[in-house]
Motif scaffolding. Structure first.
Motif, PDB file in Angstrom:
ATOM      1  N   ILE A 138       0.856  -1.191   0.000  1.00  0.00           N
ATOM      2  CA  ILE A 138       0.000   0.000   0.000  1.00  0.00           C
ATOM      3  C   ILE A 138       0.890   1.238   0.000  1.00  0.00           C
ATOM      4  CG2 ILE A 138      -1.838   1.231   1.181  1.00  0.00           C
ATOM      5  CD1 ILE A 138      -2.648  -1.549   0.129  1.00  0.00           C
ATOM      6  N   SER A 139       0.897   1.948  -1.122  1.00  0.00           N
ATOM      7  CA  SER A 139       1.820   3.071  -1.274  1.00  0.00           C
ATOM      8  C   SER A 139       1.147   4.430  -1.181  1.00  0.00           C
ATOM      9  CB  SER A 139       2.540   2.960  -2.628  1.00  0.00           C
ATOM     10  OG  SER A 139       1.603   3.041  -3.693  1.00  0.00           O
ATOM     11  N   SER A 140      -0.196   4.458  -1.177  1.00  0.00           N
ATOM     12  CA  SER A 140      -0.888   5.748  -1.224  1.00  0.00           C
ATOM     13  C   SER A 140      -2.326   5.584  -0.765  1.00  0.00           C
ATOM     14  CB  SER A 140      -0.876   6.282  -2.657  1.00  0.00           C
ATOM     15  OG  SER A 140      -1.677   5.450  -3.486  1.00  0.00           O
ATOM     16  N   ASP A 141      -3.009   6.710  -0.652  1.00  0.00           N
ATOM     17  CA  ASP A 141      -4.431   6.665  -0.306  1.00  0.00           C
ATOM     18  C   ASP A 141      -5.232   5.961  -1.402  1.00  0.00           C
ATOM     19  OD1 ASP A 141      -3.995   7.986   2.070  1.00  0.00           O
ATOM     20  OD2 ASP A 141      -4.491   9.975   1.262  1.00  0.00           O
ATOM     21  N   LEU A 142      -4.800   6.137  -2.675  1.00  0.00           N
ATOM     22  CA  LEU A 142      -5.508   5.475  -3.768  1.00  0.00           C
ATOM     23  C   LEU A 142      -5.378   3.962  -3.668  1.00  0.00           C
ATOM     24  CD1 LEU A 142      -7.045   5.368  -6.433  1.00  0.00           C
ATOM     25  CD2 LEU A 142      -4.889   5.790  -7.632  1.00  0.00           C
ATOM     26  N   SER A 143      -4.181   3.459  -3.444  1.00  0.00           N
ATOM     27  CA  SER A 143      -4.010   2.001  -3.344  1.00  0.00           C
ATOM     28  C   SER A 143      -4.728   1.449  -2.109  1.00  0.00           C
ATOM     29  CB  SER A 143      -2.533   1.616  -3.329  1.00  0.00           C
ATOM     30  OG  SER A 143      -1.839   2.212  -2.257  1.00  0.00           O
ATOM     31  N   ARG A 144      -4.769   2.233  -1.033  1.00  0.00           N
ATOM     32  CA  ARG A 144      -5.507   1.807   0.165  1.00  0.00           C
ATOM     33  C   ARG A 144      -6.995   1.671  -0.164  1.00  0.00           C
ATOM     34  NH1 ARG A 144      -3.965   2.469   5.322  1.00  0.00           N
ATOM     35  NH2 ARG A 144      -2.345   3.910   4.611  1.00  0.00           N
ATOM     36  N   SER A 145      -7.533   2.664  -0.841  1.00  0.00           N
ATOM     37  CA  SER A 145      -8.954   2.646  -1.202  1.00  0.00           C
ATOM     38  C   SER A 145      -9.262   1.500  -2.150  1.00  0.00           C
ATOM     39  CB  SER A 145      -9.336   3.982  -1.848  1.00  0.00           C
ATOM     40  OG  SER A 145     -10.653   3.959  -2.337  1.00  0.00           O
ATOM     41  N   VAL A 146      -8.390   1.280  -3.134  1.00  0.00           N
ATOM     42  CA  VAL A 146      -8.588   0.179  -4.081  1.00  0.00           C
ATOM     43  C   VAL A 146      -8.580  -1.157  -3.360  1.00  0.00           C
ATOM     44  CG1 VAL A 146      -7.523  -1.076  -6.008  1.00  0.00           C
ATOM     45  CG2 VAL A 146      -7.708   1.416  -6.097  1.00  0.00           C
ATOM     46  N   ALA A 147      -7.643  -1.339  -2.443  1.00  0.00           N
ATOM     47  CA  ALA A 147      -7.552  -2.596  -1.696  1.00  0.00           C
ATOM     48  C   ALA A 147      -8.829  -2.848  -0.895  1.00  0.00           C
ATOM     49  CB  ALA A 147      -6.340  -2.575  -0.771  1.00  0.00           C
ATOM     50  N   GLU A 148      -9.312  -1.829  -0.201  1.00  0.00           N
ATOM     51  CA  GLU A 148     -10.481  -2.017   0.654  1.00  0.00           C
ATOM     52  C   GLU A 148     -11.756  -2.247  -0.160  1.00  0.00           C
ATOM     53  OE1 GLU A 148      -9.043   0.315   4.675  1.00  0.00           O
ATOM     54  OE2 GLU A 148     -10.392   1.375   3.304  1.00  0.00           O
ATOM     55  N   LYS A 149     -11.903  -1.512  -1.269  1.00  0.00           N
ATOM     56  CA  LYS A 149     -13.098  -1.680  -2.093  1.00  0.00           C
ATOM     57  C   LYS A 149     -13.077  -2.987  -2.882  1.00  0.00           C
ATOM     58  CE  LYS A 149     -13.945   3.269  -2.872  1.00  0.00           C
ATOM     59  NZ  LYS A 149     -13.947   4.349  -3.895  1.00  0.00           N
ATOM     60  N   SER A 150     -11.887  -3.396  -3.315  1.00  0.00           N
ATOM     61  CA  SER A 150     -11.789  -4.548  -4.214  1.00  0.00           C
ATOM     62  C   SER A 150     -11.788  -5.875  -3.483  1.00  0.00           C
ATOM     63  CB  SER A 150     -10.511  -4.437  -5.061  1.00  0.00           C
ATOM     64  OG  SER A 150     -10.456  -3.215  -5.763  1.00  0.00           O
ATOM     65  N   PHE A 151     -11.167  -5.906  -2.302  1.00  0.00           N
ATOM     66  CA  PHE A 151     -10.948  -7.198  -1.635  1.00  0.00           C
ATOM     67  C   PHE A 151     -11.619  -7.290  -0.264  1.00  0.00           C
ATOM     68  CE2 PHE A 151      -7.356  -6.393  -4.526  1.00  0.00           C
ATOM     69  CZ  PHE A 151      -7.509  -7.488  -5.365  1.00  0.00           C
ATOM     70  N   ASP A 152     -12.442  -6.299   0.075  1.00  0.00           N
ATOM     71  CA  ASP A 152     -13.215  -6.332   1.317  1.00  0.00           C
ATOM     72  C   ASP A 152     -12.309  -6.553   2.526  1.00  0.00           C
ATOM     73  OD1 ASP A 152     -15.515  -6.173   2.856  1.00  0.00           O
ATOM     74  OD2 ASP A 152     -15.946  -8.314   2.717  1.00  0.00           O
ATOM     75  N   VAL A 153     -11.272  -5.731   2.607  1.00  0.00           N
ATOM     76  CA  VAL A 153     -10.330  -5.811   3.728  1.00  0.00           C
ATOM     77  C   VAL A 153     -10.216  -4.429   4.368  1.00  0.00           C
ATOM     78  CG1 VAL A 153      -8.976  -7.723   2.791  1.00  0.00           C
ATOM     79  CG2 VAL A 153      -8.378  -5.359   2.175  1.00  0.00           C
ATOM     80  N   THR A 154      -9.668  -4.403   5.557  1.00  0.00           N
ATOM     81  CA  THR A 154      -9.336  -3.149   6.232  1.00  0.00           C
ATOM     82  C   THR A 154      -7.821  -3.000   6.224  1.00  0.00           C
ATOM     83  OG1 THR A 154     -11.269  -3.298   7.674  1.00  0.00           O
ATOM     84  CG2 THR A 154      -9.476  -1.847   8.375  1.00  0.00           C
ATOM     85  N   VAL A 155      -7.345  -1.927   5.667  1.00  0.00           N
ATOM     86  CA  VAL A 155      -5.899  -1.689   5.564  1.00  0.00           C
ATOM     87  C   VAL A 155      -5.459  -0.832   6.737  1.00  0.00           C
ATOM     88  CG1 VAL A 155      -4.054  -0.718   4.162  1.00  0.00           C
ATOM     89  CG2 VAL A 155      -5.975  -1.868   3.053  1.00  0.00           C
ATOM     90  N   GLU A 156      -4.530  -1.361   7.531  1.00  0.00           N
ATOM     91  CA  GLU A 156      -4.089  -0.656   8.723  1.00  0.00           C
ATOM     92  C   GLU A 156      -2.628  -0.233   8.654  1.00  0.00           C
ATOM     93  OE1 GLU A 156      -5.056  -3.374  11.844  1.00  0.00           O
ATOM     94  OE2 GLU A 156      -7.186  -2.800  11.875  1.00  0.00           O
ATOM     95  N   CYS A 157      -1.910  -0.713   7.644  1.00  0.00           N
ATOM     96  CA  CYS A 157      -0.500  -0.329   7.511  1.00  0.00           C
ATOM     97  C   CYS A 157      -0.144  -0.318   6.031  1.00  0.00           C
ATOM     98  CB  CYS A 157       0.404  -1.264   8.316  1.00  0.00           C
ATOM     99  SG  CYS A 157       0.254  -3.003   7.865  1.00  0.00           S
ATOM    100  N   ASP A 158       1.127  -0.503   5.707  1.00  0.00           N
ATOM    101  CA  ASP A 158       1.543  -0.395   4.306  1.00  0.00           C
ATOM    102  C   ASP A 158       1.562  -1.724   3.562  1.00  0.00           C
ATOM    103  OD1 ASP A 158       3.745  -1.478   5.536  1.00  0.00           O
ATOM    104  OD2 ASP A 158       5.050   0.252   5.197  1.00  0.00           O
ATOM    105  N   THR A 159       0.976  -2.747   4.167  1.00  0.00           N
ATOM    106  CA  THR A 159       0.754  -4.018   3.465  1.00  0.00           C
ATOM    107  C   THR A 159      -0.573  -4.600   3.942  1.00  0.00           C
ATOM    108  OG1 THR A 159       1.886  -5.379   5.130  1.00  0.00           O
ATOM    109  CG2 THR A 159       3.227  -4.563   3.284  1.00  0.00           C
ATOM    110  N   VAL A 160      -1.144  -5.450   3.095  1.00  0.00           N
ATOM    111  CA  VAL A 160      -2.342  -6.181   3.504  1.00  0.00           C
ATOM    112  C   VAL A 160      -2.276  -7.568   2.874  1.00  0.00           C
ATOM    113  CG1 VAL A 160      -3.758  -5.269   1.598  1.00  0.00           C
ATOM    114  CG2 VAL A 160      -4.865  -6.150   3.666  1.00  0.00           C
ATOM    115  N   VAL A 161      -2.560  -8.588   3.655  1.00  0.00           N
ATOM    116  CA  VAL A 161      -2.527  -9.969   3.183  1.00  0.00           C
ATOM    117  C   VAL A 161      -3.903 -10.342   2.644  1.00  0.00           C
ATOM    118  CG1 VAL A 161      -2.182 -12.389   3.835  1.00  0.00           C
ATOM    119  CG2 VAL A 161      -0.694 -10.615   4.789  1.00  0.00           C
ATOM    120  N   LEU A 162      -3.901 -10.967   1.461  1.00  0.00           N
ATOM    121  CA  LEU A 162      -5.141 -11.362   0.785  1.00  0.00           C
ATOM    122  C   LEU A 162      -5.154 -12.887   0.653  1.00  0.00           C
ATOM    123  CD1 LEU A 162      -4.977  -8.678  -2.054  1.00  0.00           C
ATOM    124  CD2 LEU A 162      -6.164  -8.494   0.163  1.00  0.00           C
ATOM    125  N   PRO A 163      -5.776 -13.591   1.591  1.00  0.00           N
ATOM    126  CA  PRO A 163      -5.786 -15.059   1.544  1.00  0.00           C
ATOM    127  C   PRO A 163      -6.442 -15.587   0.272  1.00  0.00           C
ATOM    128  CG  PRO A 163      -6.504 -14.268   3.690  1.00  0.00           C
ATOM    129  CD  PRO A 163      -6.462 -13.077   2.787  1.00  0.00           C
TER     130      PRO A 163
END
Length: 305
Positions: free
Chosen positions: A265-290
């Motif tokens: 997660i490098s920016s607010d845009l990538s954070r938003s994309v991650a949360e909207k696309s994969f139904d996760v909550t991003v709390e730091c600069d990485t997120v694990v997608l099982p």
């Protein structure tokens, strides 16, 4: 002479499939053809070439007007030479979604099927002539299938891909687990590459909702080797995005053995994309997608902005 090539940032399938089809055209169809690459092959593809004693195809940066070409493993103009619409495209063989934007000078043969690997599709197109493949070409075909299916772990894997790989391995006297482990070890050694090279190594450009992304995937059995360079990779992303004229770089580090991906997660845009696309909550600069293994089937279709 026909030039056969796949996409930019060539992986194993886009390195092996041009060799396979160039052999078929030249030796079976009597149409002189040579494989080409649109960049340096990745480490796994280089391992395949060395293991099966295959020649490294010539790297080209563009095509000339009216050059005879066959496109394999892509139909996306963003992944092809800038002058592709000026060339004489004869055929497209692919297993990705139809992107649009290619223009041909006359009607062509076009085959796109929902298989895990272009090489699998080629085997079917060859029919009985596939039995004439020399050992090295069979080895390339096996390598392409094991790479694209992640040794049958990827959700893109079909029974057609699996059976062909098993038949090829039996014919070649190859243990699939042992050979796949060698391939993945080669793919996982990225120590010689800069951060910018890693971000472009296995990447594709896609536009979602008017936002342009470079979607990069690093498949590895040693994710720690990549993630240890997380800070440097994050720092390199804005420059790569600017140079490549995209809005954002998304890097997914796919853990082959644990069957999960880590998204940086490098920016607010990538954070938003991650949360909207994969139904996760991003709390730091990485997120694990099982369970996320496939860019084609799981990442691209899910992206939302």
């Amino acid at each position: 002479m026909i030039q056969v090539f796949g996409h930019k940032a060539p992986d194993t399938d886009s390195t092996g499939s041009p060799l396979i089809w160039a052999w078929y055209l030249s030796e079976i169809k009597g149409q002189p053809a040579e494989a080409r690459l649109l960049g340096e092959p990745n480490t796994e593809a280089a391992f395949m070439l060395d293991h099966w004693d295959l020649p490294k195809p010539q790297i080209i940066s563009d095509v000339a007007e009216n050059d005879d070409c066959v496109i394999v493993d892509t139909n996306n103009p963003a992944e092809l030479p800038a002058s592709i619409n000026e060339a004489n495209v004869l055929q497209i063989i692919d297993h990705h979604k139809l992107t649009g934007g290619l223009e041909t000078k006359s009607p062509i043969e076009m085959t796109i099927r929902p298989l895990a690997c272009t090489a699998t599709l080629m085997h079917d197109l060859m029919g009985a002539e596939a039995a004439k493949m020399p050992r090295a070409i069979k080895g390339a075909m096996l390598s392409c299938i094991l790479s694209d299916t992640l040794e049958f772990r990827s959700p893109t894997t079909t029974e057609i891909d699996r059976k062909l790989a098993e038949d090829l391995a039996a014919d070649l006297g190859v243990s699939i687990p042992d050979y796949a482990a060698e391939m993945f070890a080669a793919k996982s050694d990225v120590s010689a590459f800069s951060e910018a090279e890693l971000l472009r190594m296995d990447s594709k450009e896609y536009e979602v909702g008017g936002v342009k992304f470079r979607i990069s995937v690093l498949e590895t059995t040693s994710p720690g080797q990549v993630l240890s360079r997380k800070d440097a990779l994050l720092a390199a992303m804005p420059k790569v995005a600017s140079e490549d004229k995209v809005n954002e770089v998304l890097l997914f580090v796919v853990d082959i053995l644990n069957e999960e991906a880590t998204l940086l997660i490098s920016s607010d845009l990538s954070r938003s994309v991650a949360e909207k696309s994969f139904d996760v909550t991003v709390e730091c600069d990485t997120v694990v997608l099982p369970g996320i293994m496939s860019r084609k089937k799981q990442i691209i279709p899910a992206l939302k902005v």
